[in-house]
Scaffold this motif. Structure first.
Motif, short mmCIF file in Angstrom:
data_model
loop_
_atom_site.label_atom_id
_atom_site.label_comp_id
_atom_site.label_asym_id
_atom_site.label_seq_id
_atom_site.Cartn_x
_atom_site.Cartn_y
_atom_site.Cartn_z
N ILE A 203 -4.84 -1.16 -2.72
CA ILE A 203 -3.92 -2.07 -2.04
C ILE A 203 -3.82 -3.35 -2.86
O ILE A 203 -4.84 -3.86 -3.35
N ARG B 150 -7.40 -6.66 4.63
CA ARG B 150 -8.17 -5.89 5.62
C ARG B 150 -7.23 -5.18 6.60
O ARG B 150 -7.43 -4.01 6.94
N GLU C 227 -3.74 1.87 6.51
CA GLU C 227 -3.77 3.03 5.62
C GLU C 227 -4.83 4.03 6.07
O GLU C 227 -4.60 5.24 6.03
N ARG C 228 -5.98 3.55 6.50
CA ARG C 228 -7.00 4.47 6.98
C ARG C 228 -6.57 5.10 8.31
O ARG C 228 -6.92 6.25 8.60
N GLY D 45 -15.34 1.02 6.42
CA GLY D 45 -14.27 1.94 6.08
C GLY D 45 -14.15 3.12 7.03
O GLY D 45 -13.26 3.95 6.89
N GLU E 103 -5.65 -2.25 4.85
CA GLU E 103 -6.61 -1.15 4.73
C GLU E 103 -6.76 -0.41 6.05
O GLU E 103 -6.81 0.83 6.08
N SER F 172 0.86 -1.18 0.00
CA SER F 172 0.00 0.00 0.00
C SER F 172 0.89 1.23 0.00
O SER F 172 2.11 1.14 -0.09
#
Length: 521
Positions: free
Chosen positions: A280, A42, A48-49, A161, A45, A26
């Motif tokens: 990603i 997952r 990154e979030r 998200g 993610e 990512s």
């Protein structure tokens, strides 16, 4: 839009799926995990979030790292494996910040619940440090550094998200309730601690979190945390800045006492549209890398002579089974280098590059080995020029990779030559690209001081001195800053106790067999 939530958190656990090794790439992370592709994606993610949420909340602009300057995370498996790797009974995960090679080690990926396993708080805490250091050009006081990391670490990641930031730091509940109090004045003035002296068993971490949380959400205190930070950036001492920004500190202390007793606390809920992330990719690694990754993890953790030889034996066995896998051969080159076998490391790296000329670790390990050989060469100038060739090739592949910049500067220092202007700029650029690497910042600051760039040198050394974990390097950096305060701008300066720059530079890429006092947690 941004929402506020009120919650008291509860921890939950998820059982990890068993799978083959996968790699997730990512924008800011590389993750290796022996888990399902779905769970690894997952987890990637979430991280990154998490990064995007910190950027949104702090409103800080962060330079996107070059591919090799991303944080690489290895999910090592069970808690038992983690403890064995760490060499400690009290470590849930750990992290090393190195230019071009920052790594973190965590247990299994447990991401399906939307709330990371408790052990992952360590990773989120350390990555918060990584983010805050990388996005700020001034040295934060220790309470603010640790309070910020504690503020962000208990994050939650629902499946839609969304990211919840600023949740209660439940892992500090016992500390806040039972540990001896740190006064508000001590909170603002405490610096790092000396390893070996023991970490004070008081409520400093919990109190730092509480103050950061309170100043973030209390309407009557709106804007004061930013005012405090600006005062620090302008050069005010922590206690002076606190009085200027917060007013009556005794009143603040009492307010904080009442705040931590509340049953419900505010936090941020950031919907996905506020914190978009880039795509990603997740791939299953090759059969050879599947076998080599446990070896790589032990190598990346850090080695001494004994463990280097043990790792090398295992690396050679895997490489013998997969002689056509460039990644495996690059890992073999690293193991040969760590064991002191420079010629064998170069041969393994060349074999990897013959298969795939873009394998960056092969170029790095070949460069390392050639540099070490150059130290003993009769014609040092020619030897170091040859040693730069792999790094030059690496620079062509990745312009902002910090290691070619560092080693270009090093190619002068290690043969006793004065670095030219290009080399000096290269070291400064490497330090800009890797602000989390305190050894690199120390070296860049000393170089700037020798050039008479006194104000810049003091600024560069500031975050080193403010290392929240303290240590020898932090104490030395503070001494240099204090001495430079008496030096006129434009005056060339060297520290009273000379520093061997070759050793400092070499330490940037050295692996350690035990926790360094300036790294990890």
């Amino acid at each position: 839009m941004l929402r506020i939530f009120a919650a008291v958190a509860a921890l939950s656990l998820a059982v990890p799926a068993q799978a083959e090794w996968h790699r997730a790439d990512s924008q800011h992370f590389v993750i290796y995990a022996d888990d399902s592709a779905k769970d690894v994606a997952r987890f990637s993610e979430m991280l990154e979030r998490y990064h995007a949420a910190m950027a949104f909340v702090t409103q800080r602009e962060v330079e996107t790292p070059s591919p090799s300057n991303r944080l690489t995370i290895y999910a090592v498996g069970s808690a038992r494996k983690m403890l064995k790797l760490a060499g400690s009974r009290n470590v849930a995960g750990f992290y090393f910040a190195r230019a071009g090679g920052s790594v973190a080690f965590v247990p299994d990926v447990r991401a399906s619940s939307g709330q990371l396993d408790f052990s992952m708080i360590t990773l989120l805490h350390e990555y918060a440090h990584h983010f805050l250091i990388g996005s700020s050009r001034f040295a934060m006081p220790r309470w603010m550094d640790e309070g910020g990391a504690e503020f962000f670490a208990p994050a939650r990641f629902p499946s839609d998200g969304e990211v919840q930031i600023g949740r209660p730091a439940l892992h500090r509940t016992y500390e806040l309730k039972n540990a001896p109090d740190v006064s508000i004045a001590q909170l603002f003035e405490r610096g790092g601690f000396r390893l070996g002296d023991g970490i004070p068993e008081d409520n400093f971490y919990g109190r730092s979190w509480a103050l950061y949380h309170y100043l973030t959400f209390e309407p009557a205190r709106k804007g004061q945390l930013l005012d405090y930070a600006r005062r620090i950036a302008a050069g005010e001492a922590s206690g002076v800045a606190a009085k200027g920004a917060f007013g009556d500190l005794v009143a603040l202390d009492h307010e904080l006492d009442r705040y931590v007793k509340q049953r419900r606390l505010k936090g941020f809920v950031l919907p996905p549209e506020l914190i978009p992330i880039r795509p990603i990719t997740v791939v299953q690694v090759s059969p050879g890398m599947d076998e080599m990754l446990p070896v790589i993890i032990r190598s990346k953790r850090g080695v001494d002579r004994e463990t280097a030889l043990e790792i090398l034996e295992d690396a050679r066995e895997v490489a013998a089974r997969y002689p056509g896998d460039a990644g495996v051969l690059a890992a073999l080159a690293e193991a040969e280098y760590d064991a002191g076998n420079d010629d064998a490391a170069i041969a393994a790296a060349d074999a990897a590059l013959a298969i795939d000329a873009t394998v960056k670790n092969a170029l790095v390990q070949k460069g390392f080995a050639l540099f070490r050989k150059a130290e003993e060469a009769d014609d040092e100038e020619a030897a170091f020029a040859a040693a730069m060739q792999p790094f030059s090739a690496l620079n062509q592949l990745e312009q902002d990779h910090p290691l070619p910049l560092i080693y270009y500067y090093r190619s002068f220092v290690e043969r006793g030559a004065a670095p030219n202007e290009t080399a000096r700029h290269a070291l400064e650029r490497a330090a800009q690209l890797s602000p989390f690497d305190r050894r690199l910042a120390m070296n860049a600051g000393l170089m700037q001081a020798r050039e008479g760039k006194v104000a810049i040198a003091r600024s560069t050394l500031g975050p080193v001195a403010a290392n929240p974990h303290g240590g020898r390097m932090a104490r030395e950096a503070q001494r240099y800053i204090d001495e430079l305060a008496e030096v006129a701008e434009g005056t060339e300066w060297r520290p009273g106790s000379m520093v061997d720059l070759t050793d400092v530079l070499a330490a940037i890429t050295r692996k350690y067999d035990e926790y360094d006092e300036d790294e990890g947690e």
